[in-house]
Design a protein around this motif. Structure first.
Motif, mmCIF file in Angstrom:
data_model
loop_
_atom_site.group_PDB
_atom_site.id
_atom_site.type_symbol
_atom_site.label_atom_id
_atom_site.label_comp_id
_atom_site.label_asym_id
_atom_site.label_seq_id
_atom_site.Cartn_x
_atom_site.Cartn_y
_atom_site.Cartn_z
ATOM 1 N N VAL A 25 25.413 26.168 45.537
ATOM 2 C CA VAL A 25 26.370 26.803 44.640
ATOM 3 C C VAL A 25 25.540 27.704 43.735
ATOM 4 C CG1 VAL A 25 28.078 26.389 42.842
ATOM 5 C CG2 VAL A 25 27.803 24.723 44.665
ATOM 6 N N GLN A 39 26.153 30.922 38.664
ATOM 7 C CA GLN A 39 27.340 31.290 37.896
ATOM 8 C C GLN A 39 28.529 30.366 38.208
ATOM 9 O OE1 GLN A 39 28.648 35.324 38.351
ATOM 10 N NE2 GLN A 39 29.827 35.209 36.441
ATOM 11 N N SER A 40 28.765 30.146 39.507
ATOM 12 C CA SER A 40 29.890 29.260 39.849
ATOM 13 C C SER A 40 29.588 27.827 39.448
ATOM 14 C CB SER A 40 30.205 29.278 41.341
ATOM 15 O OG SER A 40 29.715 30.400 41.967
ATOM 16 N N TYR A 41 28.283 27.487 39.407
ATOM 17 C CA TYR A 41 27.915 26.106 39.084
ATOM 18 C C TYR A 41 28.351 25.737 37.672
ATOM 19 C CZ TYR A 41 25.172 21.831 38.942
ATOM 20 O OH TYR A 41 24.794 20.515 38.834
ATOM 21 N N GLU A 78 37.342 25.288 46.889
ATOM 22 C CA GLU A 78 37.250 26.478 46.066
ATOM 23 C C GLU A 78 36.842 26.063 44.653
ATOM 24 O OE1 GLU A 78 39.354 29.953 43.990
ATOM 25 O OE2 GLU A 78 40.662 28.368 44.719
ATOM 26 N N LEU A 79 35.870 26.791 44.098
ATOM 27 C CA LEU A 79 35.301 26.331 42.829
ATOM 28 C C LEU A 79 35.905 27.002 41.604
ATOM 29 C CD1 LEU A 79 31.496 26.221 43.686
ATOM 30 C CD2 LEU A 79 33.089 24.325 43.633
ATOM 31 N N SER A 80 37.210 26.891 41.441
ATOM 32 C CA SER A 80 37.756 27.455 40.210
ATOM 33 C C SER A 80 37.871 26.334 39.186
ATOM 34 C CB SER A 80 39.117 28.088 40.478
ATOM 35 O OG SER A 80 39.951 27.152 41.103
#
Lengths: 85, 257
Positions: B91, B94-96, B217-219
């Motif tokens: 990951v 930023q998404s992490y 999905e990583l939202s």
């Protein structure tokens, strides 16, 4: 210290201690200088039995350090998460 | 019955000995240039899995970590301790930041199904966000029994007998595999990942995956409003005489005047 096997053991011990020293509470540099000095102090030891005794002593230090780190981590966590006792 | 297949979750967190600093904009804590290591509770979980393998109760241990590339170091440590192989779910940084227990739980439960594991083992919580949710969420997503805060795990004809740490005492429960376990502090004393073992671990298999491989999905589901330092302890003062001390105590109503 002519036997290659013994030489390898000493080098391995030094590397292991150096690796453990990275986590030393007083800093890796503090540990490294002392470690280096301790090995240099015995650089002229040639007797096989003597070298073996020194390696055993070093291995004892390795065990002590591992125990120290384990205990330090355990105590910190216990203090942080289990404050009632 | 052949040994259990165990999946262990290993989170990479800021090292327990590091003094954590809050970012000036209060959105989180400073992680750049800070020493990281494996979450101590996950270490305990890895250790227990390895001990189960040594007792021939387990057949294979798969370590998994979700996060940036550096997580591979954490997985190497797990493999140096005795895990057989590992999966790194990469990951980006930023998404992490928006990654939360629900995402990790979704990924881990997918992996658990794909790898056909019998046991998912994680630490009870991570020492960075202290969520204490992942294990429970995995159990819910898989609809498996859970034994959280384990302080002792024993195998008794097909089932697992787990002693749990609960408020004011211990509780012993029996769970059927497949199950989800989370480790508490007193479960065991993790071994040290020695240098030769770390070297040997480099030869073990490390698979690289992406969250999208598992359809996750990583939202973020939550928004961090503000991160603040804990209140600083008030400084004390030195007094010159007993009279002064008695006076101060009377003023603050701690002793009858």
């Amino acid at each position: 210290m002519s036997q290659p096997a013994l030489r390898y053991q000493v080098k391995l011990l030094y590397k292991t201690l150096l690796h453990l020293g990275k986590e030393y509470p007083r800093g890796a540099d503090y540990f490294r200088t002392r470690l280096h000095a301790a090995f240099m102090r015995n650089k002229d030891v040639t007797e096989e039995a003597e070298v073996k005794a020194l390696v055993a002593k070093g291995e004892y230090v390795v065990k002590e350090l591992e125990a120290l780190y384990m205990l330090r981590k355990y105590r910190t966590l216990k203090k942080r998460y289990y404050d009632e006792d | 019955m052949s040994g259990l297949r165990i999946l262990v979750g290993c989170k990479r967190v800021i090292d327990y000995a590091v003094k954590v600093r809050v970012k000036p904009d209060k959105t989180g804590v400073v992680t750049e240039g800070v020493k990281h290591s494996m979450n101590p509770f996950d270490e305990i979980a890895v250790e227990e899995a390895v001990r189960m393998k040594e007792k021939k109760l387990a057949s294979e241990i798969v370590a998994v970590s979700c996060g940036p590339t550096q997580c591979q170091e954490t997985l190497r440590t797990a493999m140096a301790m005795g895990a057989d192989r590992s999966i790194h779910v990469e990951v980006d940084a930023q998404s992490y930041e928006g990654m939360q227990p629900i995402h990790v739980a979704k990924i881990l439960s997918k992996i658990a199904q794909q790898e056909k594991v019998d046991l998912v083992f994680t630490g009870k919580q991570a020492i960075d966000d202290d969520c204490n949710q992942t294990g429970q969420m995995i159990a819910a997503l898989l609809d498996w029994p859970q034994a959280t805060f384990a302080s002792k795990v024993e195998k008794a004809n097909g089932d697992l007998t787990v002693t749990r740490e609960i408020d004011g005492g211990l509780e012993t429960i029996k769970v059927k595999t497949p199950a989800v376990l989370t480790a508490d502090l007193r479960l065991n004393e993790p071994r040290y990942a020695t240098l030769p073992n770390i070297m040997k671990a480099k030869k073990k298999k490390l698979e690289k995956k992406k969250p999208s491989d598992y359809g996750v999905e990583l939202s973020p589901r939550q928004q961090v409003v503000s991160v603040e330092d804990p209140p600083v302890r008030q400084a004390g003062s030195k007094l010159d005489s007993v009279e002064e001390l008695v006076g101060k105590l009377k003023d603050s109503g701690l002793i009858p005047s």
